[in-house]
Motif scaffolding. Structure first.
Motif, mmCIF file in Angstrom:
data_model
loop_
_atom_site.group_PDB
_atom_site.id
_atom_site.type_symbol
_atom_site.label_atom_id
_atom_site.label_comp_id
_atom_site.label_asym_id
_atom_site.label_seq_id
_atom_site.Cartn_x
_atom_site.Cartn_y
_atom_site.Cartn_z
ATOM 1 N N LEU A 230 63.449 45.195 47.865
ATOM 2 C CA LEU A 230 63.845 43.894 48.424
ATOM 3 C C LEU A 230 65.021 44.028 49.388
ATOM 4 C CD1 LEU A 230 63.248 40.814 48.277
ATOM 5 C CD2 LEU A 230 65.096 40.669 46.610
ATOM 6 N N ASP A 263 78.368 40.168 41.461
ATOM 7 C CA ASP A 263 77.273 39.390 40.863
ATOM 8 C C ASP A 263 77.238 38.012 41.531
ATOM 9 O OD1 ASP A 263 75.628 39.413 37.928
ATOM 10 O OD2 ASP A 263 76.117 37.436 38.762
ATOM 11 N N ASP A 265 76.858 34.120 42.155
ATOM 12 C CA ASP A 265 77.171 33.013 41.251
ATOM 13 C C ASP A 265 76.039 31.989 41.225
ATOM 14 O OD1 ASP A 265 79.673 34.115 40.729
ATOM 15 O OD2 ASP A 265 80.574 33.117 42.469
ATOM 16 N N PHE A 266 75.774 31.489 40.044
ATOM 17 C CA PHE A 266 74.768 30.434 39.836
ATOM 18 C C PHE A 266 73.484 30.723 40.604
ATOM 19 C CE2 PHE A 266 78.946 28.180 39.497
ATOM 20 C CZ PHE A 266 78.929 28.049 38.115
ATOM 21 N N PHE A 267 73.050 31.932 40.516
ATOM 22 C CA PHE A 267 71.879 32.337 41.300
ATOM 23 C C PHE A 267 70.616 31.637 40.797
ATOM 24 C CE2 PHE A 267 68.602 35.408 42.669
ATOM 25 C CZ PHE A 267 68.815 35.269 44.027
ATOM 26 N N ASN A 271 67.304 29.651 42.853
ATOM 27 C CA ASN A 271 65.870 29.789 42.577
ATOM 28 C C ASN A 271 65.251 28.463 42.165
ATOM 29 O OD1 ASN A 271 65.257 32.461 43.099
ATOM 30 N ND2 ASN A 271 65.957 33.164 41.100
ATOM 31 N N HIS A 276 61.956 30.547 44.777
ATOM 32 C CA HIS A 276 62.141 31.990 44.605
ATOM 33 C C HIS A 276 62.301 32.707 45.949
ATOM 34 C CE1 HIS A 276 61.484 35.811 42.451
ATOM 35 N NE2 HIS A 276 61.885 35.090 41.418
ATOM 36 N N ASP A 280 65.163 35.208 47.110
ATOM 37 C CA ASP A 280 64.945 36.559 47.674
ATOM 38 C C ASP A 280 65.688 36.723 48.992
ATOM 39 O OD1 ASP A 280 63.400 37.256 45.578
ATOM 40 O OD2 ASP A 280 61.497 37.349 46.664
ATOM 41 N N LEU A 283 69.296 37.364 48.363
ATOM 42 C CA LEU A 283 69.538 38.746 47.910
ATOM 43 C C LEU A 283 69.476 39.722 49.089
ATOM 44 C CD1 LEU A 283 67.364 38.720 44.655
ATOM 45 C CD2 LEU A 283 69.841 39.029 44.750
ATOM 46 N N GLY A 305 68.353 42.341 39.160
ATOM 47 C CA GLY A 305 68.591 40.908 39.345
ATOM 48 C C GLY A 305 69.519 40.619 40.510
ATOM 49 N N GLU A 306 70.639 39.918 40.194
ATOM 50 C CA GLU A 306 71.569 39.552 41.277
ATOM 51 C C GLU A 306 72.888 40.297 41.109
ATOM 52 O OE1 GLU A 306 71.487 38.341 38.433
ATOM 53 O OE2 GLU A 306 73.009 36.832 38.080
ATOM 54 N N LYS A 374 84.082 35.859 36.419
ATOM 55 C CA LYS A 374 83.126 34.791 36.089
ATOM 56 C C LYS A 374 83.799 33.750 35.208
ATOM 57 C CE LYS A 374 79.022 36.209 37.763
ATOM 58 N NZ LYS A 374 78.140 35.450 38.617
ATOM 59 N N ARG A 378 84.575 31.940 38.761
ATOM 60 C CA ARG A 378 83.657 32.543 39.761
ATOM 61 C C ARG A 378 84.239 32.537 41.187
ATOM 62 N NH1 ARG A 378 80.567 30.000 35.980
ATOM 63 N NH2 ARG A 378 78.918 31.246 35.027
HETATM 64 N N1 GTP Z 1 64.584 35.224 43.724
HETATM 65 C C1 GTP Z 1 64.878 36.210 42.862
HETATM 66 N N2 GTP Z 1 65.498 35.885 41.716
HETATM 67 C C2 GTP Z 1 65.812 36.878 40.848
HETATM 68 C C3 GTP Z 1 65.481 38.222 41.106
HETATM 69 N N3 GTP Z 1 65.922 38.960 40.064
HETATM 70 C C4 GTP Z 1 66.499 38.116 39.187
HETATM 71 N N4 GTP Z 1 66.436 36.846 39.636
HETATM 72 C C5 GTP Z 1 66.919 35.609 39.009
HETATM 73 O O1 GTP Z 1 68.339 35.615 38.965
HETATM 74 C C6 GTP Z 1 68.724 34.638 37.997
HETATM 75 C C7 GTP Z 1 69.922 35.125 37.266
HETATM 76 O O2 GTP Z 1 70.371 34.104 36.448
HETATM 77 P P1 GTP Z 1 71.607 34.207 35.480
HETATM 78 O O3 GTP Z 1 71.620 35.563 34.838
HETATM 79 O O4 GTP Z 1 71.571 32.999 34.574
HETATM 80 O O5 GTP Z 1 72.854 34.178 36.413
HETATM 81 P P2 GTP Z 1 73.416 33.067 37.410
HETATM 82 O O6 GTP Z 1 72.522 31.885 37.493
HETATM 83 O O7 GTP Z 1 73.717 33.768 38.687
HETATM 84 O O8 GTP Z 1 74.747 32.646 36.720
HETATM 85 P P3 GTP Z 1 76.136 33.403 36.762
HETATM 86 O O9 GTP Z 1 75.879 34.868 36.982
HETATM 87 O O10 GTP Z 1 76.732 33.147 35.401
HETATM 88 O O11 GTP Z 1 76.947 32.806 37.836
HETATM 89 C C8 GTP Z 1 67.497 34.428 37.084
HETATM 90 O O12 GTP Z 1 67.013 33.110 37.303
HETATM 91 C C9 GTP Z 1 66.486 35.451 37.583
HETATM 92 O O13 GTP Z 1 65.169 34.959 37.501
HETATM 93 C C10 GTP Z 1 64.789 38.514 42.331
HETATM 94 O O14 GTP Z 1 64.464 39.645 42.647
HETATM 95 N N5 GTP Z 1 64.514 37.478 43.179
#
Ligand code: GTP
Length: 384
Positions: A230, A263, A265-267, A271, A276, A280, A283, A305-306, A374, A378
């Motif tokens: 990605l 990392d 925030d509130f990713f 989504n 989604h 992406d 990211l 992830g993120e 965090k 954040r």
């Molecule tokens: N679009 C996309 N989403 C992803 C990918 N990998 C992980 N995620 C999403 O990243 C999100 C991570 O959520 P959380 O771990 O709750 O973290 P956050 O919402 O960033 O919250 P904080 O880290 O506490 O600020 C999840 O909803 C995963 O589905 C990816 O490759 N693409």
């Protein structure tokens, strides 16, 4: 034993080239990289050049069909050299003498056509210019700027280098000693050796191209195991392959080393609210910003992830904080401009201290700092 006959050698060259040009797609498959495609086309056009030479000999010199087919063969020579140069550029990075090669490729057939009535000039001109083109190609196999460094380059260089020398010799012979060398099929030793060398070159050259293509495929396969598709950054495996030696080197030479854990925030919200695809894109943009701000030697990875990690060799606390500040401001501007929404990240920063004996310890400390960032609200950097 019968003497070597140039016409037979010439025909053999064409048959070999044609067989390679026809069979190569079956050997290489249809899904080829642009470099492999250019190399294959070069081979096909090369066989076209020889066919035109053979056909041209069916008509007396100075008949329009003889002139046209001979000129077509020169156009094919220029084109196949240019295609091979493109393949080398794609495999090895920007190559020297690109412009001179384009000029030579254009003026060679034009001059050949204009000088057609004067044998010495026609043969001297065409062979001299082809010899320079091939010498440029031989030189283009050296000093790669990419990770393709296999020995196939030297085999190709040797083949092209010897072709260049013998083509030049043919040109000199044709220009200065016309009676010795009345046409392409004349049984002069230089002519015969050139044709034998052309045959060997074609076989070895094709093998080199196949090996280059295999090396490229191997590198691509290897990339799949260490690169995150990605963002194009390293994945967790690639990280440990590159960050571990960088850590050991900093430990051995007692040089500064910083590690940033990042990392978004509130990713999850991005989504959920924007889809989604938008997640992406965010990211990808984050990876791009990291790459933009990094120096050669920095190790950048998406750990999953993120979550991202950056190892900064030869970087003290001030420089590491300045790096992080540049990421934050660049991201703010780029996110709004490119995605139409903004997002932030939290970061944990740490430095190698005298009693850090392994990378894991450093990573744990950066993660703890990230956790604090965090929990403190954040969108900030915490250093430990
Ligand atoms: N679009 C996309 N989403 C992803 C990918 N990998 C992980 N995620 C999403 O990243 C999100 C991570 O959520 P959380 O771990 O709750 O973290 P956050 O919402 O960033 O919250 P904080 O880290 O506490 O600020 C999840 O909803 C995963 O589905 C990816 O490759 N693409």
């Amino acid at each position: 034993m019968t003497a070597l006959d140039p016409q037979t050698l010439l025909t053999l060259n064409v048959v070999n080239l044609l067989a390679l040009a026809i069979l190569l797609p079956f050997i290489m498959g249809q899904k080829l990289s642009s470099a492999a495609q250019a190399a294959r086309r070069s081979l096909i056009v090369h066989s076209g050049a020889w066919i035109a030479v053979i056909l041209s000999e069916l008509w007396p010199t100075n008949w329009w069909l003889n002139i046209s087919l001979s000129t077509v063969s020169m156009i094919c020579y220029s084109s196949c050299n240019w295609l091979l140069y493109q393949a080398l550029t794609n495999w090895l990075g920007e190559r020297p003498f690109r412009r001179p090669l384009i000029v030579l490729a254009i003026v060679m057939p034009i001059g050949y056509f204009l000088f057609f009535d004067t044998y010495a000039w026609r043969v001297g001109w065409a062979n001299l210019l082809i010899a320079i083109q091939v010498a440029i190609l031989a030189n283009a196999t050296l000093r790669p700027k990419t990770r393709l460094v296999g020995p196939w380059r030297y085999v190709l260089c040797l083949c092209l280098g010897s072709m260049s020398v013998f083509t030049l010799a043919r040109g000199v012979l044709g220009f200065f000693f016309e009676p010795l060398y009345p046409n392409f099929a004349a049984p002069h030793p230089i002519n015969l050796i050139s044709l034998v060398i052309a045959n060997i070159t074609m076989v070895l050259g094709s093998v080199s191209v196949l090996v280059a293509w295999r090396e490229e495929a191997e590198l691509q396969l290897r990339d799949l195991t260490v690169i995150d598709p990605l963002t194009g950054l390293l994945n967790r495996r690639g990280w440990s392959e590159q960050a571990t030696p960088a850590f050991s080197s900093s430990l051995r030479h007692q040089l500064p080393l910083a590690l940033l854990a990042l990392d978004l925030d509130f990713f999850k919200r991005i989504n959920d609210e924007r889809g989604h695809e938008a997640g992406d894109a965010a990211l990808r943009l984050f990876g791009e910003v990291l790459r933009q701000q990094a120096r050669t030697g920095d190790v950048l990875a998406r750990m999953g992830g993120e979550e991202f990690c950056v190892l900064l060799p030869l970087t003290d606390a001030e420089a590491a904080k300045a790096f992080e500040a540049r990421i934050r401001t660049t991201l703010e501007e780029a996110a709004v401009a490119r995605l139409g929404f903004s997002f932030s990240y939290s970061a944990g920063l740490t430095h190698r201290s005298a009693d850090d004996r392994d990378l894991e310890k450093l990573q744990l400390r950066a993660d703890e700092a990230l956790y604090l960032a965090k929990s403190e609200g954040r969108a900030r950097l915490v250093e430990r």
